[in-house]
Design an enzyme around this catalytic site. Structure first.
Site, PDB file in Angstrom:
ATOM      1  CG  ASP A   1      -0.559   0.357   2.513  1.00 38.19           C
ATOM      2  OD1 ASP A   1       0.504   0.974   2.657  1.00 38.19           O
ATOM      3  OD2 ASP A   1      -1.263   0.040   3.482  1.00 38.19           O
TER       4      ASP A   1
ATOM      5  CB  CYS B   1     -22.668  -7.567   0.638  1.00 42.88           C
ATOM      6  SG  CYS B   1     -20.908  -7.253   0.878  1.00 42.88           S
TER       7      CYS B   1
END
Length: 397
Positions: free
Chosen positions: A136, A191
């Site tokens: 990152d 989800c």
């Protein structure tokens, strides 16, 4: 070895090194790139202007490694259940909350060492290979490549979710200039109709499913932002002084997720003052003690001044009267960062009382202007609250 054989051997080595998930994506433009540009155009990246500057570089992984042909995505579970924001709440209002990922050693260093070891192994079986490991800190849309590599889907809270591992995972990438056999992308999300992450956010930071507005996100304000924190945000920090885990804590996919296999990421060594730090101690800790406390941890991203600022805001929100002397010292210290001094003034105004008034009075002529303005606003807040209690008009500022 064939690309398929090399890929299988590399995956086995990654798991041996301690990674929990590994998949391979082709070196193509990330599938979510246009979504990322739309996010930037909507100004949902708050003050993180580096994301604008890096927008073009994120279009293709070749900006990270020239000649890249494959992107190896790796995931590592961090912490253990009960070691972060979901830990049993403290009855002490002077204790804050730290996100689970920051309770262990600095994950950048931990994963870089593992990625270097994996690249070294690859160089041994495929001489001449060029590669680069990133965690990152490079312009790479890691979650897009993780989905492309079959590691999971991007949930409504914008976190990568793995059905087996949950979402408390770090992502690392190893970019190489050799052809590997790519995995099938994770085709769809799981989800369903669940909106627990969106509903639970203390600051309503989600503009909608898959749309995080960083300007309302606790993690942004307590980690990335360097200046003063606006009062409406400060009042809703919910005790968090570094990061926030709420949208992950409530996710059903984390209920049975495993703990880390890497001792460095376990979080049981109390590396970062534990999940419930003493904020009064934070206010009075000297520079040397802070340097020691932050060494080797992810908390150094916010720096001492950011953490002191955050501690002051939480103590003010919770009206911790015992914090007034320490807050007064932070406000009066001209060597202190202005954002931390302004936060101390705001907290004194929130707590109120004679001692807070006295501390603010001593700061009326403080410099720079931002601190002095915070003092004036804090005094006005106390007077307004007192006037409402006493049923009289507030004095003009």
């Amino acid at each position: 070895m064939t690309p398929s054989e090399l890929s299988q051997a590399l995956k086995a080595e990654a798991l041996r090194l301690g990674f929990d998930g590994v998949g391979i994506a082709p070196a193509v433009s990330p599938p979510g790139y246009e979504h990322y540009l739309d996010w930037l155009r909507a100004e949902r990246h708050a003050g993180m202007r580096y994301m604008e500057r890096q927008a073009e570089a994120r279009r293709h992984p070749g900006s990270v490694l020239d000649g890249v042909r494959s992107v190896v995505m790796l995931s590592a579970v961090y912490g253990r259940p009960g070691r972060g924001g979901e830990a049993a709440p403290s009855d002490d209002p002077a204790r804050g909350k730290i996100a689970r990922y920051a309770l262990g050693e600095d994950y950048h260093r931990v994963l870089w060492i593992k990625l270097d070891a994996l690249l070294g192994w690859l160089e041994g079986v495929h001489p001449g290979v060029r590669g680069r490991g990133v965690v990152d800190t490079a312009p790479l849309l890691e979650r897009d490549y993780a989905r492309l590599a079959g590691l999971g889907w991007v949930g409504k809270n914008t976190m990568l979710i793995d059905r087996r591992l949950g979402s408390f995972t770090f992502l690392g990438a190893l970019l190489v200039d050799v052809e590997l056999a790519p995995d099938e992308p994770h085709a769809r999300g799981h989800c369903g109709t669940c909106t627990r992450c969106l509903d639970a956010c203390p600051t309503d930071a989600f503009a909608g499913p898959y749309q995080l507005d960083a300007s309302r996100c606790i993690s942004y304000w307590t980690i990335e932002h360097r200046g003063p924190v606006p009062g409406p945000i400060a009042e809703r920090l919910d005790g968090w002084v570094f990061g926030c885990d709420v949208c992950q804590d409530v996710c059903p996919w984390n209920r049975k997720a495993p703990g880390t296999r890497m001792p460095e990421l376990d979080g049981t060594a109390e590396v970062a003052d534990g999940p419930r730090p003493d904020l009064l101690a934070w206010l009075d800790r000297d520079e040397d003690a802070w340097s020691e406390a932050l060494r080797g941890t992810a908390l150094k991203r916010a720096k001492r001044a950011g953490l002191v600022r955050n501690a002051a805001l939480v103590l003010g929100t919770r009206r911790v009267a015992e914090a007034v002397p320490s807050l007064g010292r932070r406000l009066a210290d001209e060597a202190e960062e202005p954002a931390a001094r302004a936060a101390a003034a705001w907290a004194l105004g929130s707590i109120g009382g004679d001692r807070a008034r006295d501390a603010l009075m001593r700061g009326r002529h403080a410099s720079p202007d931002s601190v002095r303005e915070a003092v004036v606003a804090a005094e006005a807040a106390i007077d307004l609250r007192d006037a409402a209690t006493e049923g009289r008009p507030a004095r003009p500022a």
